[in-house]
Design a protein around this motif. Structure first.
Motif, PDB file in Angstrom:
ATOM      1  N   GLY A   1       0.802  -1.223   0.000  1.00  0.00           N
ATOM      2  CA  GLY A   1       0.000   0.000   0.000  1.00  0.00           C
ATOM      3  C   GLY A   1       0.831   1.266   0.000  1.00  0.00           C
ATOM      4  N   THR A   2       1.874   1.307   0.825  1.00  0.00           N
ATOM      5  CA  THR A   2       2.713   2.500   0.868  1.00  0.00           C
ATOM      6  C   THR A   2       3.497   2.658  -0.426  1.00  0.00           C
ATOM      7  N   SER A   3       3.921   1.554  -1.011  1.00  0.00           N
ATOM      8  CA  SER A   3       4.622   1.617  -2.296  1.00  0.00           C
ATOM      9  C   SER A   3       3.736   2.245  -3.362  1.00  0.00           C
ATOM     10  N   ALA A   4       2.447   1.917  -3.311  1.00  0.00           N
ATOM     11  CA  ALA A   4       1.510   2.519  -4.265  1.00  0.00           C
ATOM     12  C   ALA A   4       1.425   4.027  -4.052  1.00  0.00           C
ATOM     13  N   LEU A   5       1.426   4.469  -2.793  1.00  0.00           N
ATOM     14  CA  LEU A   5       1.395   5.901  -2.506  1.00  0.00           C
ATOM     15  C   LEU A   5       2.681   6.586  -2.955  1.00  0.00           C
ATOM     16  N   LEU A   6       3.822   5.931  -2.721  1.00  0.00           N
ATOM     17  CA  LEU A   6       5.100   6.503  -3.130  1.00  0.00           C
ATOM     18  C   LEU A   6       5.241   6.539  -4.646  1.00  0.00           C
ATOM     19  N   TYR A   7       4.551   5.646  -5.330  1.00  0.00           N
ATOM     20  CA  TYR A   7       4.547   5.676  -6.793  1.00  0.00           C
ATOM     21  C   TYR A   7       3.673   6.815  -7.312  1.00  0.00           C
ATOM     22  N   MET A   8       2.571   7.051  -6.630  1.00  0.00           N
ATOM     23  CA  MET A   8       1.629   8.071  -7.081  1.00  0.00           C
ATOM     24  C   MET A   8       2.086   9.482  -6.724  1.00  0.00           C
TER      25      MET A   8
ATOM     26  N   PHE B   1      10.648  14.752 -10.789  1.00  0.00           N
ATOM     27  CA  PHE B   1       9.806  14.107  -9.780  1.00  0.00           C
ATOM     28  C   PHE B   1       9.705  12.615 -10.076  1.00  0.00           C
ATOM     29  N   GLY B   2       9.514  12.279 -11.350  1.00  0.00           N
ATOM     30  CA  GLY B   2       9.425  10.880 -11.737  1.00  0.00           C
ATOM     31  C   GLY B   2      10.774  10.200 -11.786  1.00  0.00           C
ATOM     32  N   LEU B   3      11.791  10.910 -12.263  1.00  0.00           N
ATOM     33  CA  LEU B   3      13.128  10.308 -12.398  1.00  0.00           C
ATOM     34  C   LEU B   3      13.720   9.917 -11.055  1.00  0.00           C
ATOM     35  N   LEU B   4      13.428  10.684 -10.004  1.00  0.00           N
ATOM     36  CA  LEU B   4      14.011  10.405  -8.689  1.00  0.00           C
ATOM     37  C   LEU B   4      13.175   9.436  -7.864  1.00  0.00           C
ATOM     38  N   SER B   5      12.063   8.967  -8.420  1.00  0.00           N
ATOM     39  CA  SER B   5      11.245   8.001  -7.700  1.00  0.00           C
ATOM     40  C   SER B   5      11.936   6.634  -7.669  1.00  0.00           C
ATOM     41  N   CYS B   6      11.900   5.997  -6.508  1.00  0.00           N
ATOM     42  CA  CYS B   6      12.524   4.679  -6.353  1.00  0.00           C
ATOM     43  C   CYS B   6      11.498   3.549  -6.418  1.00  0.00           C
ATOM     44  N   VAL B   7      10.274   3.861  -6.805  1.00  0.00           N
ATOM     45  CA  VAL B   7       9.215   2.853  -6.896  1.00  0.00           C
ATOM     46  C   VAL B   7       8.735   2.773  -8.338  1.00  0.00           C
ATOM     47  N   ARG B   8       8.637   1.564  -8.856  1.00  0.00           N
ATOM     48  CA  ARG B   8       8.144   1.317 -10.197  1.00  0.00           C
ATOM     49  C   ARG B   8       6.933   0.388 -10.129  1.00  0.00           C
ATOM     50  N   MET B   9       6.169   0.370 -11.219  1.00  0.00           N
ATOM     51  CA  MET B   9       4.948  -0.448 -11.257  1.00  0.00           C
ATOM     52  C   MET B   9       4.982  -1.391 -12.445  1.00  0.00           C
ATOM     53  N   ASP B  10       4.471  -2.598 -12.233  1.00  0.00           N
ATOM     54  CA  ASP B  10       4.267  -3.566 -13.305  1.00  0.00           C
ATOM     55  C   ASP B  10       2.786  -3.884 -13.404  1.00  0.00           C
ATOM     56  N   TRP B  11       2.302  -4.043 -14.643  1.00  0.00           N
ATOM     57  CA  TRP B  11       0.910  -4.382 -14.885  1.00  0.00           C
ATOM     58  C   TRP B  11       0.826  -5.745 -15.544  1.00  0.00           C
ATOM     59  N   ASP B  12       0.074  -6.654 -14.916  1.00  0.00           N
ATOM     60  CA  ASP B  12      -0.130  -7.994 -15.463  1.00  0.00           C
ATOM     61  C   ASP B  12      -1.451  -7.994 -16.230  1.00  0.00           C
ATOM     62  N   PRO B  13      -1.392  -8.004 -17.579  1.00  0.00           N
ATOM     63  CA  PRO B  13      -2.640  -7.931 -18.355  1.00  0.00           C
ATOM     64  C   PRO B  13      -3.512  -9.177 -18.229  1.00  0.00           C
ATOM     65  N   VAL B  14      -2.906 -10.299 -17.871  1.00  0.00           N
ATOM     66  CA  VAL B  14      -3.677 -11.539 -17.747  1.00  0.00           C
ATOM     67  C   VAL B  14      -4.470 -11.532 -16.442  1.00  0.00           C
ATOM     68  N   ALA B  15      -3.763 -11.321 -15.341  1.00  0.00           N
ATOM     69  CA  ALA B  15      -4.430 -11.302 -14.031  1.00  0.00           C
ATOM     70  C   ALA B  15      -5.084  -9.948 -13.749  1.00  0.00           C
ATOM     71  N   ARG B  16      -4.764  -8.951 -14.574  1.00  0.00           N
ATOM     72  CA  ARG B  16      -5.290  -7.595 -14.405  1.00  0.00           C
ATOM     73  C   ARG B  16      -4.989  -7.052 -12.999  1.00  0.00           C
ATOM     74  N   THR B  17      -3.738  -7.196 -12.629  1.00  0.00           N
ATOM     75  CA  THR B  17      -3.287  -6.712 -11.319  1.00  0.00           C
ATOM     76  C   THR B  17      -2.008  -5.887 -11.500  1.00  0.00           C
ATOM     77  N   THR B  18      -1.786  -5.004 -10.555  1.00  0.00           N
ATOM     78  CA  THR B  18      -0.559  -4.211 -10.556  1.00  0.00           C
ATOM     79  C   THR B  18       0.327  -4.641  -9.393  1.00  0.00           C
ATOM     80  N   SER B  19       1.604  -4.522  -9.598  1.00  0.00           N
ATOM     81  CA  SER B  19       2.561  -4.811  -8.530  1.00  0.00           C
ATOM     82  C   SER B  19       3.615  -3.713  -8.518  1.00  0.00           C
ATOM     83  N   PHE B  20       4.107  -3.409  -7.338  1.00  0.00           N
ATOM     84  CA  PHE B  20       5.081  -2.341  -7.170  1.00  0.00           C
ATOM     85  C   PHE B  20       6.386  -2.933  -6.662  1.00  0.00           C
ATOM     86  N   TYR B  21       7.482  -2.355  -7.119  1.00  0.00           N
ATOM     87  CA  TYR B  21       8.790  -2.844  -6.690  1.00  0.00           C
ATOM     88  C   TYR B  21       9.751  -1.660  -6.589  1.00  0.00           C
ATOM     89  N   SER B  22      10.794  -1.843  -5.797  1.00  0.00           N
ATOM     90  CA  SER B  22      11.766  -0.778  -5.569  1.00  0.00           C
ATOM     91  C   SER B  22      12.959  -0.920  -6.509  1.00  0.00           C
TER      92      SER B  22
END
Length: 248
Positions: free
Chosen positions: A45-52, A196-217
């Motif tokens: 959850g916090t990773s999602a906030l840090l991404y946004m 702002f985006g370049l210095l972010s340490c959180v990235r997001m992946d989108w799984d089109p099959v499961a239709r879910t997002t995941s965040f990683y550092s």
């Protein structure tokens, strides 16, 4: 310190602290709308906030930095006091004091936003809440790009008495910073608000099959941080040099 205190004294009727609180509240409210969709106690959850947050800040904090920087210059233009002021203070002192004033306001707004982000994560019970060091690093990565925007806008605001020009630059940087997030990093590096985006340490992946997002550092982008620092140094040096030779 005296020069900075004088700049704040001139801004006491400009509601800059209300703007500071309003910008932080808008950012937190925007992130709260995203946090509301996350499950209680979510592992990322916090990773999602840090991404946004950098996406939100590329709009809100860019505009905020432009407005406070413009107001710091406008107060002297309106009173036609810049010529008299430069008889009492050195041009470099005036320039640095106005920039420091903007930096203090930006840091205050980002600090309030960071506290709000951590409060959201605590309220939702997110399992990945960062510690004090992580929050401080996040705040620094938001202050840097906003300061670069303030430095550029201040140069424009001191050049033209009509503050429409500086606010137009701020709005342009806000829109450019947002859209640059969808462009390659090489394009983002050309725009102060793109960091702002370049210095972010959180990235997001989108799984089109499961239709879910995941965040990683990802590792901290020291190269981009150094590039932003160099950009700020060049902006400040060139602007200060020009202002010291400005004919009033």
């Amino acid at each position: 310190m005296v020069a900075v205190a004088l700049e704040f004294a001139k801004l006491r009727r400009r509601n800059v602290w209300s703007l500071c609180l309003g910008a932080a509240a808008l950012c937190v409210a925007w992130m709260a709308s995203d946090a509301a969709r996350a499950a209680q106690g979510a592992a990322d959850g916090t990773s999602a906030l840090l991404y946004m947050a950098p996406i939100v800040n590329s709009i809100v904090m860019t505009l905020f930095a432009a407005v406070v920087s413009s107001r710091a210059c406008e107060v002297d233009h309106e009173a036609q006091a810049l010529k008299e002021l430069l008889c009492l203070q050195r041009a470099g002192t005036v320039f640095a004091a106005k920039l420091a004033c903007s930096l203090v306001l930006i840091a205050a707004a980002v600090a309030l936003e960071t506290v709000g982000l951590d409060a959201l994560a605590s309220y939702k019970g997110f399992a990945d809440r960062p510690g004090a060091v992580g929050l401080a690093a996040f705040a620094a990565c938001q202050i840097g790009p906003a300061f670069a925007v303030a430095a550029l806008v201040q140069a424009v605001a001191l050049r033209w008495e009509n503050q429409f020009a500086s606010l137009a630059v701020g709005l342009g940087l806000s829109l450019t910073g947002l859209f640059s997030l969808f462009f390659p990093p090489a394009v983002q590096r050309l725009v102060p608000s793109g960091y702002f985006g370049l210095l972010s340490c959180v990235r997001m992946d989108w799984d089109p099959v499961a239709r879910t997002t995941s965040f990683y550092s990802v590792p901290f982008p020291w190269g981009d941080a150094a590039l932003l620092a160099a950009m700020c140094a060049v902006l400040v040096a060139v602007s200060a040099w020009w202002f010291s030779r400005k004919e009033l």
